[in-house]
Write a protein that holds these residues in place. Structure first.
Motif, PDB file in Angstrom:
ATOM      1  N   TRP A   1       1.063  -1.169  -0.047  1.00 27.80           N
ATOM      2  CA  TRP A   1       0.084   0.213  -0.134  1.00 27.80           C
ATOM      3  C   TRP A   1       0.829   1.030   0.244  1.00 27.80           C
ATOM      4  O   TRP A   1       1.748   1.397   0.860  1.00 27.80           O
ATOM      5  CB  TRP A   1      -0.977  -0.050   1.181  1.00 27.80           C
TER       6      TRP A   1
ATOM      7  N   LEU B   1     -10.952   0.582  -6.414  1.00 32.70           N
ATOM      8  CA  LEU B   1     -10.908   1.235  -5.272  1.00 32.70           C
ATOM      9  C   LEU B   1     -11.773   2.533  -5.165  1.00 32.70           C
ATOM     10  O   LEU B   1     -12.555   2.777  -3.957  1.00 32.70           O
ATOM     11  CB  LEU B   1      -9.538   1.329  -4.761  1.00 32.70           C
TER      12      LEU B   1
ATOM     13  N   ASN C   1      -5.146   2.667   3.079  1.00 33.49           N
ATOM     14  CA  ASN C   1      -6.308   2.342   2.345  1.00 33.49           C
ATOM     15  C   ASN C   1      -7.604   3.326   3.065  1.00 33.49           C
ATOM     16  O   ASN C   1      -8.424   3.773   2.214  1.00 33.49           O
ATOM     17  CB  ASN C   1      -6.858   0.872   2.535  1.00 33.49           C
TER      18      ASN C   1
ATOM     19  N   GLU D   1      -7.070  -1.357 -11.187  1.00 32.92           N
ATOM     20  CA  GLU D   1      -7.431  -1.706  -9.590  1.00 32.92           C
ATOM     21  C   GLU D   1      -7.637  -0.418  -8.994  1.00 32.92           C
ATOM     22  O   GLU D   1      -8.549  -0.429  -7.796  1.00 32.92           O
ATOM     23  CB  GLU D   1      -6.009  -2.371  -9.048  1.00 32.92           C
ATOM     24  N   GLU D   2      -7.134   0.611  -9.254  1.00 33.29           N
ATOM     25  CA  GLU D   2      -7.246   1.886  -8.490  1.00 33.29           C
ATOM     26  C   GLU D   2      -8.618   2.374  -8.638  1.00 33.29           C
ATOM     27  O   GLU D   2      -9.351   3.072  -7.885  1.00 33.29           O
ATOM     28  CB  GLU D   2      -6.132   3.053  -8.926  1.00 33.29           C
TER      29      GLU D   2
END
Length: 271
Positions: A129, A159, A133, A155-156
């Motif tokens: 990370w 999120l 998070n 992936e970002e």
């Protein structure tokens, strides 16, 4: 001197008068982060200045440790540069830790109207990370309406939206959601889509799918490369659509020429 001038085109000499700032972490392999940003800036004819947020302990395989610089020190780097040097654009990369968020807020607030590209680097490819998070919502809240473009990978993007992104339809919905929520145009980098490499730009009005040749090669720092290139083209006066399309060929060549410096991912060494 005459030989030096003969190999540099006149428009490059003109653009070298413009300075760009990279606010990002330091990767000792120079495969990503501020040092790669500066290489990209120089390759496209701009002078680059690095404002460091953090320093990593890493190689081409993994990140072992991240040391964040103090918020006061990061802000002092920026203020000292700003007091002395005029710059034309900013690229924001890895923060490293939540304490850096208020500093980024101040930098963004003081540079309204300048091209600003934010690459939301939350997690490394090896799984480390790069921003806590639980701090991602706080970071996003200070970005709202203050950047020219946001450049998350799949992936970002997942999120950001709280939903796994797996195909073009997911990308469309995610890009629209990001724009409506944060008031920032979004380029979703789809390099890891199954069987294809397609980026999606949504500017609040239109969707633009940008197809790229997919190379069977694992290269470190491709996201940094793309976002830094986009900043250069925006500063050069290109439209947002063109600024996202133009780096394609340059990126393809850089990936092709990337070298296996260590035992892990290849490194972009020649631009």
């Amino acid at each position: 001197i005459s030989h030096f001038l003969s190999i540099i085109h006149l428009d490059i000499i003109y653009k070298m008068k413009k300075t760009l700032i990279s606010v990002a972490g330091y990767d000792p392999t120079s495969g990503a982060g501020s040092s790669l940003d500066l290489k990209v800036f120089l390759s496209l004819g701009y002078y680059g200045i690095g404002i460091l947020t953090s320093i990593t302990v890493q190689n081409t395989q993994k990140i072992n440790e991240i040391n964040c610089l103090s918020p006061d020190f990061i802000l002092e780097q920026y203020r000292t540069v700003k007091d002395d040097i005029e710059f034309s654009g900013i690229k924001i990369g890895m923060l490293g830790c939540k304490e850096t968020i208020p500093v980024i807020d101040k930098i963004l607030s003081q540079n309204k109207g300048k091209p600003i590209v934010v690459d939301p680097v939350f997690k490394s490819s090896s799984g480390t990370w790069l921003l806590e998070n639980n701090s991602i919502p706080d970071y996003l809240s200070i970005l709202k309406g203050k950047a020219s473009i946001l450049t998350p990978n799949l992936e970002e993007t997942s999120l950001l939206c709280g939903k796994k992104i797996t195909d073009k339809q997911d990308m469309r919905a995610a890009a629209k959601n990001i724009f409506q929520t944060y008031h920032i145009p979004c380029l979703i980098k789809g390099g890891h889509l199954s069987g294809q490499a397609i980026d999606l730009l949504y500017n609040g009005h239109e969707y633009h799918f940008i197809e790229r040749a997919k190379l069977n090669k694992t290269v470190h720092g491709t996201g940094c490369f793309l976002s830094s290139s986009i900043l250069c083209y925006l500063v050069n006066g290109e439209s947002l659509v063109q600024a996202c399309k133009l780096p394609g060929r340059l990126s393809h060549q850089a990936i092709q020429k990337a070298i296996p410096l260590g035992k892990g991912q290849s490194i972009i060494a020649d631009i």
